[in-house]
Design an enzyme around this catalytic site. Structure first.
Site, PDB file in Angstrom:
ATOM      1  N   HIS A  16      18.593 -35.986  -0.500  1.00 45.75           N
ATOM      2  CA  HIS A  16      20.040 -36.094  -0.249  1.00 45.75           C
ATOM      3  C   HIS A  16      20.711 -34.727  -0.283  1.00 45.75           C
ATOM      4  O   HIS A  16      20.868 -34.126  -1.344  1.00 45.75           O
ATOM      5  CB  HIS A  16      20.679 -37.012  -1.304  1.00 45.75           C
ATOM      6  CG  HIS A  16      22.109 -37.350  -1.009  1.00 45.75           C
ATOM      7  ND1 HIS A  16      22.467 -38.221  -0.002  1.00 45.75           N
ATOM      8  CD2 HIS A  16      23.280 -36.928  -1.546  1.00 45.75           C
ATOM      9  CE1 HIS A  16      23.778 -38.335   0.037  1.00 45.75           C
ATOM     10  NE2 HIS A  16      24.301 -37.554  -0.894  1.00 45.75           N
ATOM     11  N   GLN A  21      28.297 -28.120   2.239  1.00 49.07           N
ATOM     12  CA  GLN A  21      28.934 -27.972   0.925  1.00 49.07           C
ATOM     13  C   GLN A  21      28.378 -26.783   0.133  1.00 49.07           C
ATOM     14  O   GLN A  21      28.955 -26.374  -0.866  1.00 49.07           O
ATOM     15  CB  GLN A  21      28.810 -29.276   0.130  1.00 49.07           C
ATOM     16  CG  GLN A  21      29.610 -30.406   0.787  1.00 49.07           C
ATOM     17  CD  GLN A  21      29.446 -31.748   0.101  1.00 49.07           C
ATOM     18  OE1 GLN A  21      28.929 -31.838  -1.009  1.00 49.07           O
ATOM     19  NE2 GLN A  21      29.879 -32.802   0.767  1.00 49.07           N
ATOM     20  N   ARG A  37      37.077 -33.067  -3.732  1.00 49.37           N
ATOM     21  CA  ARG A  37      36.923 -33.723  -2.431  1.00 49.37           C
ATOM     22  C   ARG A  37      37.921 -33.167  -1.408  1.00 49.37           C
ATOM     23  O   ARG A  37      37.582 -33.014  -0.233  1.00 49.37           O
ATOM     24  CB  ARG A  37      37.091 -35.239  -2.602  1.00 49.37           C
ATOM     25  CG  ARG A  37      36.834 -36.026  -1.328  1.00 49.37           C
ATOM     26  CD  ARG A  37      36.787 -37.528  -1.602  1.00 49.37           C
ATOM     27  NE  ARG A  37      36.588 -38.281  -0.369  1.00 49.37           N
ATOM     28  CZ  ARG A  37      37.575 -38.686   0.426  1.00 49.37           C
ATOM     29  NH1 ARG A  37      38.835 -38.425   0.104  1.00 49.37           N
ATOM     30  NH2 ARG A  37      37.315 -39.362   1.536  1.00 49.37           N
ATOM     31  N   TYR A  76      27.746 -36.164   8.283  1.00 49.37           N
ATOM     32  CA  TYR A  76      28.930 -36.858   8.814  1.00 49.37           C
ATOM     33  C   TYR A  76      29.874 -35.933   9.574  1.00 49.37           C
ATOM     34  O   TYR A  76      31.069 -36.154   9.634  1.00 49.37           O
ATOM     35  CB  TYR A  76      29.673 -37.619   7.705  1.00 49.37           C
ATOM     36  CG  TYR A  76      29.905 -36.882   6.403  1.00 49.37           C
ATOM     37  CD1 TYR A  76      30.821 -35.850   6.319  1.00 49.37           C
ATOM     38  CD2 TYR A  76      29.219 -37.260   5.249  1.00 49.37           C
ATOM     39  CE1 TYR A  76      31.056 -35.199   5.116  1.00 49.37           C
ATOM     40  CE2 TYR A  76      29.436 -36.609   4.043  1.00 49.37           C
ATOM     41  CZ  TYR A  76      30.365 -35.580   3.989  1.00 49.37           C
ATOM     42  OH  TYR A  76      30.581 -34.942   2.795  1.00 49.37           O
ATOM     43  N   HIS A 138      28.287 -44.544   5.107  1.00 45.98           N
ATOM     44  CA  HIS A 138      28.625 -43.536   4.095  1.00 45.98           C
ATOM     45  C   HIS A 138      28.799 -44.135   2.711  1.00 45.98           C
ATOM     46  O   HIS A 138      28.235 -43.655   1.730  1.00 45.98           O
ATOM     47  CB  HIS A 138      29.900 -42.778   4.501  1.00 45.98           C
ATOM     48  CG  HIS A 138      30.308 -41.748   3.494  1.00 45.98           C
ATOM     49  ND1 HIS A 138      31.044 -42.059   2.360  1.00 45.98           N
ATOM     50  CD2 HIS A 138      30.029 -40.436   3.407  1.00 45.98           C
ATOM     51  CE1 HIS A 138      31.214 -40.963   1.645  1.00 45.98           C
ATOM     52  NE2 HIS A 138      30.613 -39.964   2.248  1.00 45.98           N
ATOM     53  N   ARG A 141      33.494 -47.558   0.595  1.00 44.72           N
ATOM     54  CA  ARG A 141      34.850 -47.035   0.819  1.00 44.72           C
ATOM     55  C   ARG A 141      35.058 -46.751   2.313  1.00 44.72           C
ATOM     56  O   ARG A 141      36.099 -47.049   2.875  1.00 44.72           O
ATOM     57  CB  ARG A 141      34.969 -45.760  -0.028  1.00 44.72           C
ATOM     58  CG  ARG A 141      36.234 -44.991   0.027  1.00 44.72           C
ATOM     59  CD  ARG A 141      36.358 -44.062  -1.221  1.00 44.72           C
ATOM     60  NE  ARG A 141      35.158 -43.324  -1.587  1.00 44.72           N
ATOM     61  CZ  ARG A 141      34.806 -42.149  -1.061  1.00 44.72           C
ATOM     62  NH1 ARG A 141      35.536 -41.585  -0.134  1.00 44.72           N
ATOM     63  NH2 ARG A 141      33.705 -41.539  -1.468  1.00 44.72           N
ATOM     64  N   HIS A 165      25.922 -44.094  -0.276  1.00 48.84           N
ATOM     65  CA  HIS A 165      26.470 -43.702  -1.581  1.00 48.84           C
ATOM     66  C   HIS A 165      27.024 -44.951  -2.277  1.00 48.84           C
ATOM     67  O   HIS A 165      27.717 -45.747  -1.623  1.00 48.84           O
ATOM     68  CB  HIS A 165      27.667 -42.761  -1.424  1.00 48.84           C
ATOM     69  CG  HIS A 165      27.374 -41.425  -0.818  1.00 48.84           C
ATOM     70  ND1 HIS A 165      27.631 -41.131   0.486  1.00 48.84           N
ATOM     71  CD2 HIS A 165      26.877 -40.297  -1.355  1.00 48.84           C
ATOM     72  CE1 HIS A 165      27.312 -39.863   0.736  1.00 48.84           C
ATOM     73  NE2 HIS A 165      26.839 -39.326  -0.364  1.00 48.84           N
ATOM     74  N   GLU A 168      29.384 -43.863  -7.564  1.00 51.07           N
ATOM     75  CA  GLU A 168      29.428 -42.494  -8.081  1.00 51.07           C
ATOM     76  C   GLU A 168      30.598 -42.306  -9.034  1.00 51.07           C
ATOM     77  O   GLU A 168      30.478 -41.608 -10.033  1.00 51.07           O
ATOM     78  CB  GLU A 168      29.534 -41.490  -6.912  1.00 51.07           C
ATOM     79  CG  GLU A 168      29.573 -40.030  -7.390  1.00 51.07           C
ATOM     80  CD  GLU A 168      29.612 -39.022  -6.255  1.00 51.07           C
ATOM     81  OE1 GLU A 168      29.781 -39.441  -5.089  1.00 51.07           O
ATOM     82  OE2 GLU A 168      29.454 -37.827  -6.537  1.00 51.07           O
ATOM     83  N   HIS A 202      23.234 -42.026  -6.053  1.00 52.23           N
ATOM     84  CA  HIS A 202      23.963 -41.942  -7.334  1.00 52.23           C
ATOM     85  C   HIS A 202      23.731 -43.164  -8.243  1.00 52.23           C
ATOM     86  O   HIS A 202      23.031 -43.056  -9.220  1.00 52.23           O
ATOM     87  CB  HIS A 202      25.472 -41.693  -7.171  1.00 52.23           C
ATOM     88  CG  HIS A 202      25.799 -40.480  -6.371  1.00 52.23           C
ATOM     89  ND1 HIS A 202      25.338 -39.239  -6.717  1.00 52.23           N
ATOM     90  CD2 HIS A 202      26.532 -40.307  -5.229  1.00 52.23           C
ATOM     91  CE1 HIS A 202      25.771 -38.341  -5.827  1.00 52.23           C
ATOM     92  NE2 HIS A 202      26.487 -38.968  -4.916  1.00 52.23           N
ATOM     93  N   ASP A 253      22.234 -32.685  -3.020  1.00 48.12           N
ATOM     94  CA  ASP A 253      23.573 -33.171  -2.738  1.00 48.12           C
ATOM     95  C   ASP A 253      24.553 -32.067  -2.317  1.00 48.12           C
ATOM     96  O   ASP A 253      24.478 -31.580  -1.203  1.00 48.12           O
ATOM     97  CB  ASP A 253      24.069 -33.959  -3.969  1.00 48.12           C
ATOM     98  CG  ASP A 253      25.277 -34.823  -3.671  1.00 48.12           C
ATOM     99  OD1 ASP A 253      25.759 -34.809  -2.522  1.00 48.12           O
ATOM    100  OD2 ASP A 253      25.777 -35.513  -4.583  1.00 48.12           O
TER     101      ASP A 253
HETATM  102 ZN    ZN Z   1      26.326 -37.339  -1.031  1.00 51.10          ZN
END
Ligand code: ZN
Length: 337
Positions: A16, A21, A37, A76, A138, A141, A165, A168, A202, A253
């Site tokens: 993952h 990021q 975020r 994504y 994803h 949510r 996910h 988390e 997670h 991650d």
């Molecule tokens: Zn992730």
């Protein structure tokens, strides 16, 4: 003095990653998950295929140096960027699976597809290009339940891995309960998204019933301990996962750290702190989580081995029967040649 022969072991599999990021290193401290975020979304908005191609190649080389020989990129940012990531992996010499994210609502416009059919068309485009692809709704949510149902069905039909996910952060669970009257993993089960090719990322706040559902389905959990620590997510219930025989793999991650040995050591560290006992997971099992379980999560048949420098200072004075223990408990990724 004669240098000892290196120890060859199975390469680590990073199940993952969100490559972009990596650029948040040093820039995103001091605030909570939701503030992090916001910064992450700003960074995501700036990505271009050229940038992904450059940044991901450097990142994947960093992973390769640390002993990861394959990566599941949970992606994504759009289709041209997915192709750029695949090229970057090729250039860096790391095995690659694009876990193409389905995003029905929220986030940024560039994350979203107009319909679940449009998402599956993207999946098929990448597959036609010869890129290894997994399905990645994803989260509960970001995906309405009808999307989850359709993606679960497609995964089953095409025998593809499905990554998602879940659990988390407590807020995500509260929102899911308010919308569906179910917790996230309960909703995934109801929508047909849990099976032996499923990996839940997670599961930090999963309750006993949710873990039972994962165990019954033969699904896995991908734990990302350095990121979960960095983001203040909480402690994954390692011992309750082990009791149910649920497979675990690891992921870097947010790429705040790239060190498979650190991720694995943290898993057992969390278990020890939570239980007050030691040796919940043996070193040999942890190494298996780091390689075989990750490979199974990505449906990889082949991934490269790595060599460990037995002349490294961290392994000086270690007896041969104790090597695997010393590797997991006492070394960092710089022992990888
Ligand atoms: Zn992730």
């Amino acid at each position: 003095m004669v240098e000892p022969e290196p120890l060859v072991i199975s390469g680590f599999v990073n199940a993952h990653s969100h490559g972009f990021q990596r650029a948040l290193r040093g820039r995103a401290e001091g605030r909570d998950f939701w503030a992090w975020r916001e910064l992450m979304l700003e960074l995501a908005a700036e990505q271009t295929p050229q940038r992904v191609r450059m940044v991901y190649e450097a990142l994947y080389r960093e992973m390769r140096t640390a002993g990861y020989t394959a990566v599941g990129e949970f992606h994504y940012l759009g289709l041209p960027e997915a192709r750029a990531a695949a090229e970057a992996a090729e250039a860096a010499g790391i095995g690659f699976v694009c876990l193409l994210s389905a995003y029905g609502r929220g986030g940024l416009e560039r994350f979203r597809q107009s319909s679940v059919r449009a998402y599956l068309d993207q999946v098929e485009e990448l597959r036609a290009d010869g890129i290894a692809v997994g399905l990645a709704p994803h989260s509960v949510r970001a995906c309405p339940v009808e999307w989850l149902r359709e993606i679960g069905r497609y995964a089953e039909l095409e025998s593809l891995v499905l990554h998602v996910h879940a659990d988390e952060q407590p807020r995500e669970i509260e929102e899911c309960l308010a919308e569906h009257g179910l917790r996230p993993i309960e909703l995934l089960a109801r929508a047909g998204c849990l099976g032996p090719r499923t990996t839940v990322i997670h599961a930090t706040h999963a309750d006993d019933n949710e873990l039972d559902l994962l165990g019954e389905a033969g699904a896995r959990i991908c734990v990302c301990p350095t990121t979960e620590a960095n983001l203040g997510d909480g402690f994954v219930p390692v011992e309750r996962i082990c009791e149910r025989g649920i497979g675990m793999c690891i992921g870097s991650d947010a790429n705040v750290r790239i060190d498979p040995l650190e991720e694995l050591r943290e898993l057992e560290g969390i278990a020890r702190r939570r239980t007050g006992r030691r040796n919940i997971i043996r070193a040999s099992s942890l190494l298996c989580f780091g390689s075989d379980e990750g490979a199974a999560a990505l449906a990889l048949e082949r991934w490269d081995d790595i060599a460990i420098d037995l002349g490294h200072a961290a392994l000086q004075g270690v007896r041969e029967p104790d090597l695997f223990d010393a590797l997991v408990w006492s070394c960092s990724a710089d022992v990888v040649l």
